[in-house]
Design an enzyme around this catalytic site. Structure first.
Site, PDB file in Angstrom:
ATOM      1  N   ASN A   9      30.692  52.834  44.107  1.00  0.00           N
ATOM      2  CA  ASN A   9      31.573  51.734  44.489  1.00  0.00           C
ATOM      3  C   ASN A   9      32.899  52.358  44.916  1.00  0.00           C
ATOM      4  O   ASN A   9      33.634  52.860  44.083  1.00  0.00           O
ATOM      5  CB  ASN A   9      31.761  50.795  43.283  1.00  0.00           C
ATOM      6  CG  ASN A   9      32.822  49.738  43.544  1.00  0.00           C
ATOM      7  OD1 ASN A   9      33.277  49.553  44.667  1.00  0.00           O
ATOM      8  ND2 ASN A   9      33.211  49.034  42.478  1.00  0.00           N
ATOM      9  N   TRP A  10      33.146  52.309  46.212  1.00  0.00           N
ATOM     10  CA  TRP A  10      34.372  52.943  46.719  1.00  0.00           C
ATOM     11  C   TRP A  10      35.633  52.162  46.374  1.00  0.00           C
ATOM     12  O   TRP A  10      36.739  52.665  46.538  1.00  0.00           O
ATOM     13  CB  TRP A  10      34.300  53.075  48.249  1.00  0.00           C
ATOM     14  CG  TRP A  10      33.457  54.191  48.748  1.00  0.00           C
ATOM     15  CD1 TRP A  10      32.618  54.998  48.033  1.00  0.00           C
ATOM     16  CD2 TRP A  10      33.379  54.631  50.114  1.00  0.00           C
ATOM     17  NE1 TRP A  10      32.019  55.903  48.860  1.00  0.00           N
ATOM     18  CE2 TRP A  10      32.461  55.703  50.141  1.00  0.00           C
ATOM     19  CE3 TRP A  10      33.978  54.224  51.301  1.00  0.00           C
ATOM     20  CZ2 TRP A  10      32.144  56.369  51.325  1.00  0.00           C
ATOM     21  CZ3 TRP A  10      33.658  54.874  52.480  1.00  0.00           C
ATOM     22  CH2 TRP A  10      32.749  55.950  52.489  1.00  0.00           C
ATOM     23  N   LYS A  11      35.449  50.892  45.988  1.00  0.00           N
ATOM     24  CA  LYS A  11      36.608  50.013  45.785  1.00  0.00           C
ATOM     25  C   LYS A  11      37.428  50.014  47.089  1.00  0.00           C
ATOM     26  O   LYS A  11      36.833  50.093  48.167  1.00  0.00           O
ATOM     27  CB  LYS A  11      37.402  50.443  44.557  1.00  0.00           C
ATOM     28  CG  LYS A  11      36.478  50.580  43.342  1.00  0.00           C
ATOM     29  CD  LYS A  11      37.166  50.684  42.030  1.00  0.00           C
ATOM     30  CE  LYS A  11      36.105  50.809  40.940  1.00  0.00           C
ATOM     31  NZ  LYS A  11      36.669  50.787  39.591  1.00  0.00           N
ATOM     32  N   HIS A  95      32.309  41.935  39.827  1.00  0.00           N
ATOM     33  CA  HIS A  95      32.927  43.143  39.276  1.00  0.00           C
ATOM     34  C   HIS A  95      34.165  42.735  38.469  1.00  0.00           C
ATOM     35  O   HIS A  95      34.855  41.775  38.826  1.00  0.00           O
ATOM     36  CB  HIS A  95      33.322  44.087  40.421  1.00  0.00           C
ATOM     37  CG  HIS A  95      33.750  45.428  39.937  1.00  0.00           C
ATOM     38  ND1 HIS A  95      35.012  45.660  39.420  1.00  0.00           N
ATOM     39  CD2 HIS A  95      33.083  46.599  39.850  1.00  0.00           C
ATOM     40  CE1 HIS A  95      35.091  46.930  39.050  1.00  0.00           C
ATOM     41  NE2 HIS A  95      33.930  47.527  39.298  1.00  0.00           N
ATOM     42  N   GLU A  97      37.059  43.829  38.322  1.00  0.00           N
ATOM     43  CA  GLU A  97      38.317  43.757  39.082  1.00  0.00           C
ATOM     44  C   GLU A  97      38.404  42.445  39.859  1.00  0.00           C
ATOM     45  O   GLU A  97      39.477  41.883  40.029  1.00  0.00           O
ATOM     46  CB  GLU A  97      38.430  44.981  40.012  1.00  0.00           C
ATOM     47  CG  GLU A  97      38.734  46.247  39.209  1.00  0.00           C
ATOM     48  CD  GLU A  97      38.177  47.517  39.810  1.00  0.00           C
ATOM     49  OE1 GLU A  97      37.806  47.539  40.998  1.00  0.00           O
ATOM     50  OE2 GLU A  97      38.101  48.521  39.067  1.00  0.00           O
ATOM     51  N   GLU A 167      29.396  47.260  32.717  1.00  0.00           N
ATOM     52  CA  GLU A 167      30.616  48.050  32.899  1.00  0.00           C
ATOM     53  C   GLU A 167      31.656  47.583  31.884  1.00  0.00           C
ATOM     54  O   GLU A 167      32.363  46.593  32.130  1.00  0.00           O
ATOM     55  CB  GLU A 167      31.174  47.847  34.312  1.00  0.00           C
ATOM     56  CG  GLU A 167      30.251  48.329  35.402  1.00  0.00           C
ATOM     57  CD  GLU A 167      31.023  48.694  36.670  1.00  0.00           C
ATOM     58  OE1 GLU A 167      30.817  49.819  37.157  1.00  0.00           O
ATOM     59  OE2 GLU A 167      31.831  47.891  37.154  1.00  0.00           O
ATOM     60  N   GLY A 173      37.800  53.482  35.125  1.00  0.00           N
ATOM     61  CA  GLY A 173      38.964  54.189  35.648  1.00  0.00           C
ATOM     62  C   GLY A 173      39.860  54.791  34.567  1.00  0.00           C
ATOM     63  O   GLY A 173      40.970  55.216  34.844  1.00  0.00           O
ATOM     64  N   SER A 213      33.693  55.300  34.209  1.00  0.00           N
ATOM     65  CA  SER A 213      33.982  56.735  34.080  1.00  0.00           C
ATOM     66  C   SER A 213      32.725  57.604  34.051  1.00  0.00           C
ATOM     67  O   SER A 213      32.660  58.585  33.304  1.00  0.00           O
ATOM     68  CB  SER A 213      34.865  56.994  32.852  1.00  0.00           C
ATOM     69  OG  SER A 213      36.121  56.346  33.007  1.00  0.00           O
ATOM     70  N   GLY A 234      32.519  54.684  40.227  1.00  0.00           N
ATOM     71  CA  GLY A 234      33.731  54.424  41.005  1.00  0.00           C
ATOM     72  C   GLY A 234      34.327  55.726  41.503  1.00  0.00           C
ATOM     73  O   GLY A 234      33.826  56.353  42.444  1.00  0.00           O
ATOM     74  N   GLY A 235      35.387  56.190  40.834  1.00  0.00           N
ATOM     75  CA  GLY A 235      36.147  57.363  41.265  1.00  0.00           C
ATOM     76  C   GLY A 235      35.310  58.573  41.644  1.00  0.00           C
ATOM     77  O   GLY A 235      35.551  59.197  42.687  1.00  0.00           O
TER      78      GLY A 235
END
Ligand code: 13P
Length: 251
Positions: A9-11, A95, A97, A167, A173, A213, A234-235
């Site tokens: 997930n690039w966000k 999600h 966010e 999640e 993150g 993470s 993610g990251g």
């Protein structure tokens, strides 16, 4: 029985040029990877170019969100048939966010889910508790209500087309991954809740991803757990080399 799925997930990261360079690199790195599905969910503006860029690779493309109506006067929204027509195969829904910053609810998760299924997109429904909910021992209650309300009125026939992503919000993150034991415990509960909704046989076919993470150095132990069928990254998915290592988890 459940094909592992590693999703990035690039966000809201990367320019068009960076997306292009990444696609070339990741395609090269994962050519020949078998026995697992690979997914990248970029910002929606990059879906079309990335579907093309990954055309000769095993990497599939998904969206990070979807609106529930097929078309209409809804400025700024993108519908499931539109995403499908661009070549997107999956779609993240609910999600944390989006729940936090865009006030999405279990009710709208349910609407987005039904629209995705109708259009032939595979929905990845995200659930997970906040730090406060974990400290208050209400994790299971929270995840259970997110699932029951989010999956409301979904037919048993559609069940195996759904993917769930667990999640925990406190792990996103933050560098704090849930231990494999904590993750497995919740994944096991999610599987039983799914069995309560769709029956044990269907629940056994539904993939449950872990997200929060996930890194090259913890993916192997997470994937070794019985009910962890993949990861939502993610990251660490933003860098092609680290995402490759996660895709090539050992176990
Ligand atoms: P991180 O891997 O950056 O913690 O993000 C997890 C996530 O939110 C994926 O959807």
């Amino acid at each position: 029985m459940r094909r592992p799925l590693i999703a990035g997930n690039w966000k809201m990261f990367k320019t068009a040029e960076e997306a292009h360079v990444y696609a070339e690199e990741l395609s090269r790195r994962v050519s020949g990877v078998e026995n697992r599905e690979i997914l990248v969910c970029p910002p929606s503006v990059y879906i079309h170019p990335l579907v093309r860029a990954f055309a000769d690779s095993p990497v599939m493309i998904g969206a990070q969100n979807v609106f529930w109506e097929d078309e209409g006067a809804y400025t700024g929204e993108v519908s499931a048939p539109m995403l499908r027509s661009l070549g997107a195969r999956f779609c993240l829904i609910g999600h944390s966010e989006r729940r936090q910053y865009f006030l999405e609810t279990d009710a709208t998760v349910n609407q987005r889910l039904k629209a995705s299924l109708k259009a032939g997109l595979t929905p990845i429904v995200c659930v997970g508790e906040t730090l406060k909910e974990r400290q208050d021992n209400t994790t299971i209650e929270r995840v259970s209500s997110q699932l029951t309300n989010g999956l409301k009125d979904v037919s048993t026939d559609d069940a195996s087309r759904i993917v769930i992503a667990y999640e925990p919000v406190w792990a996103i993150g933050t560098g704090k991954t849930a231990t494999p034991e904590i993750a497995q415990e919740v994944h096991g509960v999610i599987r039983s809740l799914l069995a309560g909704i769709f029956g044990a046989e269907r629940a056994g076919l539904i993939r449950i991803l872990y997200g929060g993470s996930v890194k090259p150095d913890n993916i192997d132990v997470l994937m070794a757990k019985e009910d962890i069928d993949g990861a939502l990254v993610g990251g660490a998915s933003l860098d092609a080399a680290s995402f490759e290592r996660i895709i090539r988890y050992r176990g």
